[in-house]
Design an enzyme around this catalytic site. Structure first.
Site, short mmCIF file in Angstrom:
data_model
loop_
_atom_site.label_atom_id
_atom_site.label_comp_id
_atom_site.label_asym_id
_atom_site.label_seq_id
_atom_site.Cartn_x
_atom_site.Cartn_y
_atom_site.Cartn_z
N HIS A 9 0.80 -1.23 0.00
CA HIS A 9 0.00 0.00 0.00
C HIS A 9 0.83 1.27 0.00
CE1 HIS A 9 0.63 1.58 4.11
NE2 HIS A 9 0.92 0.34 4.38
N1 UDP Z 1 -4.67 -4.96 8.33
C1 UDP Z 1 -5.96 -5.45 8.41
N2 UDP Z 1 -6.57 -5.87 7.26
C2 UDP Z 1 -5.95 -5.86 6.05
C3 UDP Z 1 -4.62 -5.37 5.98
C4 UDP Z 1 -4.00 -4.92 7.13
O1 UDP Z 1 -6.54 -5.49 9.50
O2 UDP Z 1 -6.57 -6.24 5.04
C5 UDP Z 1 -4.01 -4.49 9.56
C6 UDP Z 1 -2.72 -5.20 9.89
O3 UDP Z 1 -2.99 -6.38 10.62
C7 UDP Z 1 -1.98 -4.16 10.71
C8 UDP Z 1 -2.43 -2.86 10.09
O4 UDP Z 1 -3.64 -3.15 9.39
O5 UDP Z 1 -2.38 -4.19 12.07
C9 UDP Z 1 -1.38 -2.35 9.15
O6 UDP Z 1 -1.87 -1.28 8.46
P1 UDP Z 1 -1.25 -0.76 7.08
O7 UDP Z 1 -0.50 -1.85 6.43
O8 UDP Z 1 -2.38 -0.12 6.34
O9 UDP Z 1 -0.31 0.44 7.55
P2 UDP Z 1 1.18 0.54 8.12
O10 UDP Z 1 1.33 -0.44 9.24
O11 UDP Z 1 2.12 0.29 6.97
O12 UDP Z 1 1.29 1.95 8.60
#
Ligand code: UDP
Length: 365
Positions: A207
């Site tokens: 993403h």
């Molecule tokens: N997550 C979720 N469903 C999904 C994809 C990710 O619940 O389909 C959760 C994942 O378990 C984690 C969080 O979203 O806790 C991560 O978010 P993201 O990857 O959007 O952002 P980042 O961590 O890179 O800031």
């Protein structure tokens, strides 16, 4: 009772804030008012987390989403400032590194309201990332810097931050994962729905703007994942931004033809199940890299660098910059079946309690 306003807007912030909200509620010493900026708004990117993680409904929703960074941050700033003037809180609580984090911090500090930053001190040292700019600025003007790792403490110290502002508490995402891990099983749920067997599939997520906003990198990712999916079942819950970009580049069909299971984003419990029973996680997400490790699953990170360096050092995670598809596919195949060293870099699962204890002590009753 003292009052805290929490500003959140993106999926990982709902997850992190759920741990602190729970701790605030059970301590009963500080009242919390939630502002949702509206950055993530689809029900599977927002609402599902409030219900699954038993988060209180936000008192305010600013409905700000889409558009350029400047416009988005500006609209949030205006909306948050208005609410802070009305609510007159004793402190503002922000999480991570999104535009909502920066807007909440700026609005509060200009009104002389102290800010607590959860997940402070992380650095990628890549100033082209919007997240890096947001987190550096937020750290610079916050009062309490709650750090998740030793590396985060080191970064803040080397930037000259006074040591009494740096509070090493551990990672609130670890608190949440520990809390919910026992609620998922090795069969049923998403695994049955998708026809996946425990330990016999790869979970992918992508993403980050540096990948979705760069056609060449995106093509490498699609080629590498398609190649790996010919060897092992692969499931990829698609972030809405990524789905849009793949659609625009006509890449969705190519992925589907290679056998990658493209699904809508899943709720937290389904994601925990998919992570916990995967053979391997391939991602560019910060949170997902760590969750793979929480469940002792090897991880390949399709980025040039990571903020969670301790997992690379311990051998749980390896970086595979998406410059060349063959290198990324090779990293995926190499990582299968590997394990890292036993380490414990994210605290004891009580980061949220420590945050609440410190805020309560400093704010008084
Ligand atoms: N997550 C979720 N469903 C999904 C994809 C990710 O619940 O389909 C959760 C994942 O378990 C984690 C969080 O979203 O806790 C991560 O978010 P993201 O990857 O959007 O952002 P980042 O961590 O890179 O800031």
């Amino acid at each position: 009772m003292r009052k805290i306003v929490t500003v959140i807007g993106a999926r990982p912030q709902f997850i992190k804030a759920s741990a602190v909200s729970r701790a605030l509620h059970s301590s009963g010493r500080l009242a919390e008012v939630l502002i949702h900026t509206g950055q993530h708004f689809d029900s599977n990117m927002s609402e599902v987390f409030f219900s699954e993680l038993a988060m209180p409904t936000p008192k305010y929703n600013l409905g700000v989403h889409g558009g350029q960074h400047g416009a988005m941050t500006g609209q949030m700033l205006e909306g948050i400032e208005r609410i802070l003037i009305d609510e007159n809180p004793d402190a503002v609580l922000v999480y991570g590194d999104t535009n909502s984090t920066l807007a909440g911090t700026l609005a509060a500090v200009k009104l002389h309201i102290p800010v607590a930053h959860v997940e402070a001190g992380l650095r990628s040292f890549n100033m082209r990332m919007p997240e890096e700019i947001n987190r550096i600025l937020t750290d610079r003007i916050s009062t309490w810097l709650f750090t998740p790792t030793v590396a985060a403490v080191k970064h803040l110290r080397s930037e000259g931050v006074a040591s009494d502002k740096i509070i090493a508490v551990g990672d609130v995402m670890y608190d949440v994962a520990l809390h919910f891990s026992s609620q998922v099983a090795e069969t049923g749920g998403a695994l049955s729905r998708l026809g996946l067997s425990s330990g016999r599939y790869v979970l992918a997520t992508v993403h980050r703007a540096e990948n979705t906003g760069d056609a060449a990198r995106l093509e490498v990712i699609v080629a590498a994942l398609s190649d790996a999916a010919r060897k092992l079942p692969m499931v990829w819950p698609l972030h809405p931004r990524t789905r849009g970009v793949l659609q625009r580049h006509d890449l969705l069909d190519k992925l589907a033809a290679s056998g990658v299971r493209l699904i809508e984003p899943v709720g937290y419990l389904e994601m925990v199940q998919l992570e916990k029973y995967a053979a391997l996680v391939v991602t560019d997400s910060g949170g997902v890299q760590k969750e793979a490790y929480f469940f002792q699953v090897p991880c390949v990170t399709m980025r040039d660098e990571t903020e969670w360096v301790e997992l690379v050092e311990a051998g749980w995670n390896r970086l595979a910059p998406p410059d060349d598809p063959e290198t990324v596919t090779a990293a995926i195949l190499d990582a299968l079946g590997t394990r890292g060293r036993e380490v414990s870099p994210y605290g004891s699962g009580d980061a949220a309690d420590k945050i609440v204890a410190r805020l309560t002590a400093d704010l008084g009753n």
